[in-house]
Design a protein around this motif. Structure first.
Motif, PDB file in Angstrom:
ATOM      1  N   ARG A 353       0.835  -1.210   0.000  1.00 44.36           N
ATOM      2  CA  ARG A 353       0.000   0.000   0.000  1.00 44.36           C
ATOM      3  C   ARG A 353       0.873   1.266   0.000  1.00 44.36           C
ATOM      4  O   ARG A 353       0.596   2.230  -0.707  1.00 44.36           O
ATOM      5  N   GLY A 354       1.960   1.238   0.789  1.00 45.23           N
ATOM      6  CA  GLY A 354       2.877   2.382   0.823  1.00 45.23           C
ATOM      7  C   GLY A 354       3.429   2.672  -0.564  1.00 45.23           C
ATOM      8  O   GLY A 354       3.491   3.827  -1.001  1.00 45.23           O
ATOM      9  N   GLN A 355       3.811   1.600  -1.278  1.00 39.95           N
ATOM     10  CA  GLN A 355       4.362   1.786  -2.624  1.00 39.95           C
ATOM     11  C   GLN A 355       3.296   2.329  -3.576  1.00 39.95           C
ATOM     12  O   GLN A 355       3.550   3.247  -4.359  1.00 39.95           O
ATOM     13  N   LYS A 356       2.083   1.775  -3.469  1.00 40.54           N
ATOM     14  CA  LYS A 356       0.987   2.236  -4.341  1.00 40.54           C
ATOM     15  C   LYS A 356       0.675   3.705  -4.097  1.00 40.54           C
ATOM     16  O   LYS A 356       0.345   4.457  -5.010  1.00 40.54           O
ATOM     17  N   GLY A 364      14.365  -3.049   2.255  1.00 44.06           N
ATOM     18  CA  GLY A 364      13.487  -4.150   2.639  1.00 44.06           C
ATOM     19  C   GLY A 364      12.253  -4.267   1.774  1.00 44.06           C
ATOM     20  O   GLY A 364      12.299  -4.093   0.565  1.00 44.06           O
ATOM     21  N   GLY A 365      11.131  -4.600   2.428  1.00 43.92           N
ATOM     22  CA  GLY A 365       9.870  -4.679   1.700  1.00 43.92           C
ATOM     23  C   GLY A 365       9.434  -6.088   1.366  1.00 43.92           C
ATOM     24  O   GLY A 365       8.357  -6.303   0.820  1.00 43.92           O
ATOM     25  N   GLU A 366      10.280  -7.078   1.693  1.00 42.67           N
ATOM     26  CA  GLU A 366       9.971  -8.442   1.263  1.00 42.67           C
ATOM     27  C   GLU A 366       9.878  -9.395   2.456  1.00 42.67           C
ATOM     28  O   GLU A 366      10.470  -9.140   3.507  1.00 42.67           O
ATOM     29  N   GLN A 367       9.223 -10.521   2.197  1.00 45.50           N
ATOM     30  CA  GLN A 367       9.273 -11.625   3.163  1.00 45.50           C
ATOM     31  C   GLN A 367      10.715 -12.173   3.178  1.00 45.50           C
ATOM     32  O   GLN A 367      11.426 -12.085   2.167  1.00 45.50           O
ATOM     33  N   ALA A 368      11.147 -12.703   4.318  1.00 46.02           N
ATOM     34  CA  ALA A 368      12.505 -13.257   4.413  1.00 46.02           C
ATOM     35  C   ALA A 368      12.443 -14.680   4.971  1.00 46.02           C
ATOM     36  O   ALA A 368      11.421 -15.085   5.522  1.00 46.02           O
ATOM     37  N   ARG A 369      13.535 -15.402   4.810  1.00 49.85           N
ATOM     38  CA  ARG A 369      13.693 -16.745   5.407  1.00 49.85           C
ATOM     39  C   ARG A 369      12.517 -17.680   5.110  1.00 49.85           C
ATOM     40  O   ARG A 369      12.092 -18.455   5.963  1.00 49.85           O
ATOM     41  N   ARG A 370      11.995 -17.608   3.880  1.00 46.24           N
ATOM     42  CA  ARG A 370      10.858 -18.470   3.492  1.00 46.24           C
ATOM     43  C   ARG A 370      11.163 -19.938   3.713  1.00 46.24           C
ATOM     44  O   ARG A 370      10.293 -20.727   4.070  1.00 46.24           O
ATOM     45  N   GLU A 371      12.438 -20.317   3.446  1.00 49.76           N
ATOM     46  CA  GLU A 371      12.821 -21.726   3.487  1.00 49.76           C
ATOM     47  C   GLU A 371      12.631 -22.360   4.868  1.00 49.76           C
ATOM     48  O   GLU A 371      12.562 -23.574   5.001  1.00 49.76           O
ATOM     49  N   THR A 372      12.510 -21.520   5.902  1.00 54.37           N
ATOM     50  CA  THR A 372      12.387 -22.056   7.273  1.00 54.37           C
ATOM     51  C   THR A 372      10.974 -22.556   7.568  1.00 54.37           C
ATOM     52  O   THR A 372      10.754 -23.270   8.534  1.00 54.37           O
ATOM     53  N   GLY A 384       9.731   9.778   1.827  1.00 54.22           N
ATOM     54  CA  GLY A 384       8.722  10.514   1.042  1.00 54.22           C
ATOM     55  C   GLY A 384       7.308  10.212   1.499  1.00 54.22           C
ATOM     56  O   GLY A 384       6.347  10.348   0.729  1.00 54.22           O
ATOM     57  N   VAL A 385       7.161   9.821   2.756  1.00 55.59           N
ATOM     58  CA  VAL A 385       5.818   9.514   3.262  1.00 55.59           C
ATOM     59  C   VAL A 385       5.115  10.820   3.614  1.00 55.59           C
ATOM     60  O   VAL A 385       5.730  11.753   4.141  1.00 55.59           O
ATOM     61  N   LYS A 386       3.843  10.891   3.300  1.00 53.00           N
ATOM     62  CA  LYS A 386       3.021  12.058   3.683  1.00 53.00           C
ATOM     63  C   LYS A 386       2.102  11.615   4.807  1.00 53.00           C
ATOM     64  O   LYS A 386       1.627  10.466   4.815  1.00 53.00           O
ATOM     65  N   ASN A 387       1.808  12.548   5.692  1.00 53.39           N
ATOM     66  CA  ASN A 387       1.059  12.181   6.898  1.00 53.39           C
ATOM     67  C   ASN A 387      -0.356  11.671   6.606  1.00 53.39           C
ATOM     68  O   ASN A 387      -0.970  11.028   7.446  1.00 53.39           O
ATOM     69  N   HIS A 388      -0.861  11.941   5.398  1.00 53.76           N
ATOM     70  CA  HIS A 388      -2.209  11.462   5.075  1.00 53.76           C
ATOM     71  C   HIS A 388      -2.200  10.039   4.519  1.00 53.76           C
ATOM     72  O   HIS A 388      -3.238   9.415   4.360  1.00 53.76           O
ATOM     73  N   MET A 389      -1.007   9.509   4.221  1.00 52.88           N
ATOM     74  CA  MET A 389      -0.946   8.159   3.628  1.00 52.88           C
ATOM     75  C   MET A 389      -1.311   7.101   4.668  1.00 52.88           C
ATOM     76  O   MET A 389      -1.043   7.267   5.857  1.00 52.88           O
ATOM     77  N   THR A 390      -1.839   5.998   4.183  1.00 51.76           N
ATOM     78  CA  THR A 390      -2.248   4.912   5.088  1.00 51.76           C
ATOM     79  C   THR A 390      -1.091   4.461   5.971  1.00 51.76           C
ATOM     80  O   THR A 390      -1.277   4.206   7.172  1.00 51.76           O
ATOM     81  N   ILE A 391       0.124   4.364   5.421  1.00 44.68           N
ATOM     82  CA  ILE A 391       1.245   3.853   6.229  1.00 44.68           C
ATOM     83  C   ILE A 391       1.680   4.853   7.306  1.00 44.68           C
ATOM     84  O   ILE A 391       2.444   4.498   8.195  1.00 44.68           O
ATOM     85  N   ALA A 392       1.179   6.095   7.227  1.00 49.36           N
ATOM     86  CA  ALA A 392       1.463   7.069   8.297  1.00 49.36           C
ATOM     87  C   ALA A 392       0.297   7.163   9.275  1.00 49.36           C
ATOM     88  O   ALA A 392       0.438   7.735  10.350  1.00 49.36           O
ATOM     89  N   ARG A 393      -0.844   6.621   8.881  1.00 45.26           N
ATOM     90  CA  ARG A 393      -2.039   6.781   9.734  1.00 45.26           C
ATOM     91  C   ARG A 393      -2.356   5.520  10.524  1.00 45.26           C
ATOM     92  O   ARG A 393      -2.815   5.573  11.655  1.00 45.26           O
ATOM     93  N   GLU A 394      -2.145   4.365   9.892  1.00 46.19           N
ATOM     94  CA  GLU A 394      -2.557   3.120  10.548  1.00 46.19           C
ATOM     95  C   GLU A 394      -1.363   2.400  11.176  1.00 46.19           C
ATOM     96  O   GLU A 394      -0.247   2.468  10.660  1.00 46.19           O
ATOM     97  N   GLU A 395      -1.667   1.709  12.268  1.00 44.63           N
ATOM     98  CA  GLU A 395      -0.622   0.963  12.962  1.00 44.63           C
ATOM     99  C   GLU A 395      -0.313  -0.281  12.144  1.00 44.63           C
ATOM    100  O   GLU A 395      -1.198  -1.099  11.885  1.00 44.63           O
ATOM    101  N   ILE A 396       0.953  -0.445  11.739  1.00 42.15           N
ATOM    102  CA  ILE A 396       1.315  -1.607  10.913  1.00 42.15           C
ATOM    103  C   ILE A 396       1.695  -2.787  11.799  1.00 42.15           C
ATOM    104  O   ILE A 396       1.404  -3.921  11.517  1.00 42.15           O
TER     105      ILE A 396
END
Ligand code: NAD
Length: 495
Positions: A353-356, A364-372, A384-396
């Motif tokens: 969503r942040g990228q969109k 980062g941005g990816e899953q890691a250690r899938r093989e485990t 470059g995040v703006k305070n109105h973006m979802t990734i700045a408003r919602e708890e991740i």
């Protein structure tokens, strides 16, 4: 009992603990407790529902009424709680390994942070309870007005999975020290250490029925506890979404006292005159990636003044590789697994969503250690995040840092306060007037100045706005688990 020191030596008991006995749910149902470390089944766990909650509340009520715990002198309760804390430390390796396997955090942190903090909390409230005095009001001499604290009675406790032992101890320690009986519902994602804590409380001498643990899913086991007509107080830590329901359930039922510690989206404000940029960078990065970002008070919105942003980001990116997820059972690992697949998918969806929304993915941005077979996410930084973006408003609630910029002080205070949350905040500046002026203007339960890591059981913890109602930790926590009673006594003095 021999204390296990390796994960393979551990054996789990997923039964609930009601009235001093380990029991399966009356329905016979259980749910699977899966380790996020590698996806393996740890144990089935009792899937308690209304009938089991009723049984636990009845046991807690009976224990309260016959005064087997609240009738003890505070100094006697203290001795038992101190023994309880000692037993937690004596079983530190077992508890730390269990916590790591159950919720994925690095074993080093489980041992040095979670077990130690929980034991310290239980010891601190135990030791405090015979040092807190009641009051006599300054009335006219024709009367004596006693102002005394009494335990509220039966306390229901519902906690999340991110710091299972610490969140539980912040509530059960003051509640038990004050003389209440407790029914604790741990998160279904991390139920195992709460059960062992209750075993050890019994071993320490907390009488049966005083501290019960019911395992189960939120709507099936948590709701009946919050709605119960014979529970006097419900203490909840978790999401703001469920916290709101807890207040509704308290109102719908018996108007039980409801205390909530909820979500956060804490702003971390770094001015160009920050006294120690390296320290600020380490705190910003270390605090968002600690516990895989699964911390309610994580400084997830980083505001850096324009003029130092490039320098700040270069230093921050240089630190990221040190947080690469590793095997949580390895002592060298600093970032472990996300608690389960559902939460990992949520974190990955927020990253997408942040990228969109147009934020720039710097790391980062990816899953890691899938093989485990486990659930890991790379440490992630967005610029470059703006305070109105979802990734700045919602708890991740994952290892994702949103970097925003600002020019002037009024602008950053406005942005920082533009959030439904108000749990924590930080300000970095060598100008004491600016630092304290901004600290005062920030609407948050805790504001850090030129640091982010100070923490002590003596200091209240909780939020403004939708971060919750009430405070954990410190002597203030006793307010939640006691009623204030006034007793007027007439004095007909012969002299
Ligand atoms: P959650 O709200 O999903 O669950 C918390 C607890 O509530 C769990 O035990 C769950 O089983 C129970 N629950 C869920 N639905 C319920 C219902 N309908 N009725 C009664 N109980 C119900 O939260 P989570 O995902 O476990 O934890 C993460 C959240 O906790 C984050 O929002 C985080 O910020 C918050 N948190 C806050 C603090 C704080 O002190 N402010 C500390 C730690 C975590």
């Amino acid at each position: 009992m021999t204390i296990p020191t390796t994960a393979s030596e551990l054996q789990f008991d997923g039964r609930a603990l009601i009235n001093g006995e380990r029991v399966w749910a009356q329905s016979g149902q259980a749910f699977d407790c899966i380790s996020p470390v590698d996806g393996r089944l740890l144990t089935p766990v009792a899937r308690c529902a209304e009938a089991d909650i009723n049984q636990a509340v009845a046991a807690a009520r009976a224990a309260f009424e016959d005064k087997r715990w609240c009738g003890l002198a505070p100094a006697q309760r203290k001795r038992i709680m101190v023994r309880f804390a000692d037993l937690l430390l004596a079983h530190a390796d077992e508890l730390a390994l269990t916590e790591t396997l159950d919720m994925g955090k690095p074993v080093k942190h489980a041992r040095n942070v979670d077990v130690n903090s929980a034991a310290n909390c239980i010891r601190w409230y135990g030791e405090a309870v015979d040092k807190v005095y009641d009051e006599i009001a300054p009335t006219a001499s024709t009367a004596l007005a006693l102002i005394q604290r009494e335990p509220v009675g039966v306390v229901g406790v519902i906690v999340p999975w991110n710091y299972p032992m610490i969140m539980a101890s912040w509530k059960i320690a003051p509640a038990l020290a004050a003389g209440n009986s407790v029914v604790l519902k741990p998160s279904e994602k991390s139920p195992l250490t709460a059960l062992r804590m209750a075993d050890l409380a019994l071993e320490a001498g907390v009488p049966p029925g005083v501290f019960n643990v019911v395992t189960g899913l939120g709507p099936e086991a948590g709701s009946p506890l919050a709605l119960h007509m014979d529970v006097d107080c419900i203490a909840f830590t978790g999401s703001t979404r469920v916290g709101k329901q807890i207040h509704v359930m308290a109102g719908q039922s018996n108007l039980k006292r409801a205390w909530t510690e909820l979500g956060g989206k804490s702003p971390n404000i770094v001015f160009a005159d920050c006294p120690d940029l390296d320290r600020a960078v380490e705190a910003a990065v270390g605090s968002i990636f600690f516990n895989q970002g699964e911390s309610c008070n994580a400084p997830s919105r980083l505001f850096v003044q324009d003029s130092i942003k490039a320098q700040f980001l270069a230093k921050a990116l240089a630190l990221v590789p040190a947080y690469a997820p590793g095997n949580p059972l390895d002592q060298a690992t600093v970032m472990g697994a996300i608690v389960d697949k559902t939460q990992m998918d949520t974190v990955l969806r927020y990253i997408e969503r942040g990228q969109k929304d147009g934020a720039a993915l710097l790391a980062g941005g990816e899953q890691a250690r899938r093989e485990t077979g486990g659930f890991y996410v790379q440490p992630t930084i967005f610029d470059g995040v703006k305070n109105h973006m979802t990734i700045a408003r919602e708890e991740i609630f994952g290892p994702v840092l949103s970097v925003l910029s600002f020019t002037d002080t009024a602008d950053v205070v406005r942005q920082a306060n533009d959030s439904v949350y108000g749990l924590q905040a930080a300000v970095w500046s060598r100008d004491i007037n600016k630092a304290l002026g901004v600290a005062r203007a920030l609407r948050a339960g805790t504001v850090h100045v030129n640091q982010y890591d100070e923490d002590d059981i003596t200091v209240p913890f909780g939020g403004f706005k939708q971060s919750g109602v009430g405070r954990d930790k410190s002597l203030h926590a006793f307010d939640k688990y006691t009623e204030t009673k006034t007793t007027w006594i007439r004095i007909d003095s012969p002299i």
